[in-house]
Design a protein around this motif. Structure first.
Motif, PDB file in Angstrom:
ATOM      1  N   GLU A  67    -107.983 -21.582  72.922  1.00 23.34           N
ATOM      2  CA  GLU A  67    -106.588 -21.294  72.587  1.00 23.34           C
ATOM      3  C   GLU A  67    -106.412 -19.805  72.316  1.00 23.34           C
ATOM      4  O   GLU A  67    -105.430 -19.186  72.758  1.00 23.34           O
ATOM      5  N   PRO A  80     -98.888 -27.469  73.865  1.00 20.37           N
ATOM      6  CA  PRO A  80     -99.940 -28.486  73.995  1.00 20.37           C
ATOM      7  C   PRO A  80    -100.289 -28.795  75.447  1.00 20.37           C
ATOM      8  O   PRO A  80    -101.471 -28.979  75.786  1.00 20.37           O
ATOM      9  N   GLU A  81     -99.282 -28.811  76.313  1.00 21.88           N
ATOM     10  CA  GLU A  81     -99.536 -29.089  77.734  1.00 21.88           C
ATOM     11  C   GLU A  81    -100.292 -27.938  78.389  1.00 21.88           C
ATOM     12  O   GLU A  81    -101.225 -28.178  79.179  1.00 21.88           O
ATOM     13  N   ASP A  82     -99.899 -26.701  78.056  1.00 21.55           N
ATOM     14  CA  ASP A  82    -100.596 -25.530  78.593  1.00 21.55           C
ATOM     15  C   ASP A  82    -102.057 -25.524  78.171  1.00 21.55           C
ATOM     16  O   ASP A  82    -102.956 -25.261  78.984  1.00 21.55           O
ATOM     17  N   LEU A  83    -102.291 -25.801  76.897  1.00 21.02           N
ATOM     18  CA  LEU A  83    -103.655 -25.767  76.380  1.00 21.02           C
ATOM     19  C   LEU A  83    -104.503 -26.875  76.990  1.00 21.02           C
ATOM     20  O   LEU A  83    -105.670 -26.655  77.352  1.00 21.02           O
ATOM     21  N   SER A  84    -103.936 -28.058  77.114  1.00 18.76           N
ATOM     22  CA  SER A  84    -104.676 -29.173  77.704  1.00 18.76           C
ATOM     23  C   SER A  84    -105.089 -28.860  79.135  1.00 18.76           C
ATOM     24  O   SER A  84    -106.233 -29.106  79.534  1.00 18.76           O
ATOM     25  N   LEU A  85    -104.185 -28.296  79.920  1.00 19.19           N
ATOM     26  CA  LEU A  85    -104.497 -27.943  81.307  1.00 19.19           C
ATOM     27  C   LEU A  85    -105.546 -26.845  81.368  1.00 19.19           C
ATOM     28  O   LEU A  85    -106.494 -26.915  82.173  1.00 19.19           O
ATOM     29  N   GLN A  87    -107.867 -26.054  79.110  1.00 21.32           N
ATOM     30  CA  GLN A  87    -109.160 -26.609  78.724  1.00 21.32           C
ATOM     31  C   GLN A  87    -109.759 -27.441  79.860  1.00 21.32           C
ATOM     32  O   GLN A  87    -110.965 -27.364  80.125  1.00 21.32           O
ATOM     33  N   TYR A  88    -108.925 -28.224  80.530  1.00 20.31           N
ATOM     34  CA  TYR A  88    -109.393 -29.047  81.653  1.00 20.31           C
ATOM     35  C   TYR A  88    -109.958 -28.158  82.771  1.00 20.31           C
ATOM     36  O   TYR A  88    -111.024 -28.451  83.319  1.00 20.31           O
ATOM     37  N   ASN A 174    -116.640 -29.846  73.942  1.00 23.16           N
ATOM     38  CA  ASN A 174    -115.759 -28.684  73.961  1.00 23.16           C
ATOM     39  C   ASN A 174    -116.551 -27.415  74.245  1.00 23.16           C
ATOM     40  O   ASN A 174    -117.772 -27.441  74.419  1.00 23.16           O
TER      41      ASN A 174
END
Length: 397
Positions: A67, A80-85, A87-88, A174
């Motif tokens: 992050e 949250p959507e930006d971070l999830s993508l 990280q993926y 992670n």
């Protein structure tokens, strides 16, 4: 120290030197602005460090490394959507090509790990460099690949130099936990993984330091980001920059005991030697990162047993404060980072590589910022030599 030079023909100028105009020469470019930046801010008098305006204390307590990397590189906290993508994407780009692993197998086992990683990062550019700087997708892929693959390469070389095959990254772990697993092949302790993640945040960026300046100079030529990061790594490795944390651990080893702290300090000061891990070009108070890291070292000592080097470090810091505090010489980030890395089980000679894993985020932020308003760096110099000298044939010399 700033010095004013006026070049004219007198006894202080070599014979044949031409007249030059008045100019300022600042050794090491100390205090000379080299860029306008929104990436980070330091107030050395107040002991304040901010990433994109957010205090480092807030990020270390509440954020995680990926992050924070997103914040540094793209200039805002992710949704949250930006971070999830994000990280993926990082998780699914961790693996490195087998030919890069084969290349590392040819490196000498006694070579410094950071040199091995610098060479590997440069080689990554052979596979991925397009220099499509007007393509946001290319820039994002470069960011993801460098953040994802460098920890894998660091861990791979650690196994290779011992004669073992490297491990495959685990998609269920992670960023910090996966790296700990890659090094030890053991399920990482959650608290240790969290502390390592905090260390990555604290090392991620620090304005126009030597390696970041190197990165921006390289970036200004519009070469690829792999070369940018590789050049920054070469700068980071010096003992006056990222290599200082290795020197700190060697110093604590040489001291050996709390009882020997003051005799050691007296001897070093009498001989005019630097005390590694103390003093900073910017901070006139204790480095705010060192403040946080001291707390992390205390946590490790309380929960996993007191490290004898931690006691030596506390005694040394107290003695240095007593002797040199009035000269604004205080503990910096390298003083406690080496202690923490040792308590986490890392070999001392990969400490600088750990620093590099984190600082890639800052280098990439400056690379991206440099592209926005690029102008190639071309500083001037003050010529101190002679002019109009005759060439002498080799037979007459």
């Amino acid at each position: 120290m700033r010095e004013r030079f006026y070049r004219q023909q007198d006894d202080t100028i070599p014979t044949g030197a031409k007249q030059m105009t008045t100019c300022d020469y600042v050794p090491g470019l100390g205090g000379i602005p080299a860029a306008q930046s929104r990436v980070s801010y330091v107030d050395g008098q107040a002991g304040q460090l901010e990433y994109r305006g957010i205090p480092i204390t807030e990020l270390a307590e509440h954020s995680n490394f990926l992050e924070t990397a997103f914040l540094l590189i793209w200039g805002h906290l992710p949704t949250p959507e930006d971070l999830s993508l994000f990280q993926y994407e990082v998780i699914h780009h961790r693996r490195i090509k087998y030919r890069l692993v084969d290349m590392m197998k040819c490196f000498p086992e006694r070579g410094h790990p950071l040199d091995a990683i610098q060479a590997t990062v440069a080689a990554l550019g052979l596979y991925h460099s397009r220099r499509a700087f007007n393509d946001p997708a290319y820039i994002r892929r470069a960011v993801v690949r460098l953040l994802a693959k460098i920890p894998t390469a660091v861990a791979a070389f650690e196994h290779i130099r011992k004669g073992n095959d490297p491990l495959r990254p685990r998609d269920d772990l992670n960023y910090a936990a996966n790296f700990l697993y890659l090094l030890s092949e053991q399920e990482p302790d959650p608290q240790k993984a969290h502390i390592f993640d905090q260390c990555l945040i604290l090392h991620a960026e620090h304005t126009m330091n030597a390696s970041t300046f190197s990165a921006r100079v390289t970036a200004s030529t519009l070469t690829d980001p792999y070369a940018v990061v590789a050049s920054a790594m070469g700068t980071l490795g010096g003992r006056l920059h990222g290599g200082a944390n290795e020197e700190v651990m060697q110093m604590l080893t040489d001291i050996g005991s709390v009882e020997n702290v003051k005799p050691y300090l007296d001897q070093q000061l009498a001989q005019g030697r630097r005390i590694m891990g103390f003093g900073h070009r910017i901070y006139k108070v204790k480095d705010p990162r060192a403040q946080i890291m001291q707390g992390l070292a205390e946590q490790l000592s309380e929960n996993y047993g007191c490290d004898r080097y931690y006691g030596i470090a506390l005694a040394l810091e107290k003695a240095v404060e007593e002797r040199l505090g009035d000269r604004q010489i205080h503990a910096n980030v390298e003083f406690y980072s080496g202690l923490i890395f040792r308590q986490l089980g890392f070999p001392a000679d990969i400490f600088t590589s750990l620093f590099a894993i984190a600082r890639v985020a800052g280098w990439l932020a400056h690379w991206k910022e440099q592209l926005d308003t690029n102008r190639i760096y071309r500083p001037s110099q003050i010529y101190m030599g002679q002019h109009d000298q005759p060439y002498i044939p080799v037979v007459d010399r």
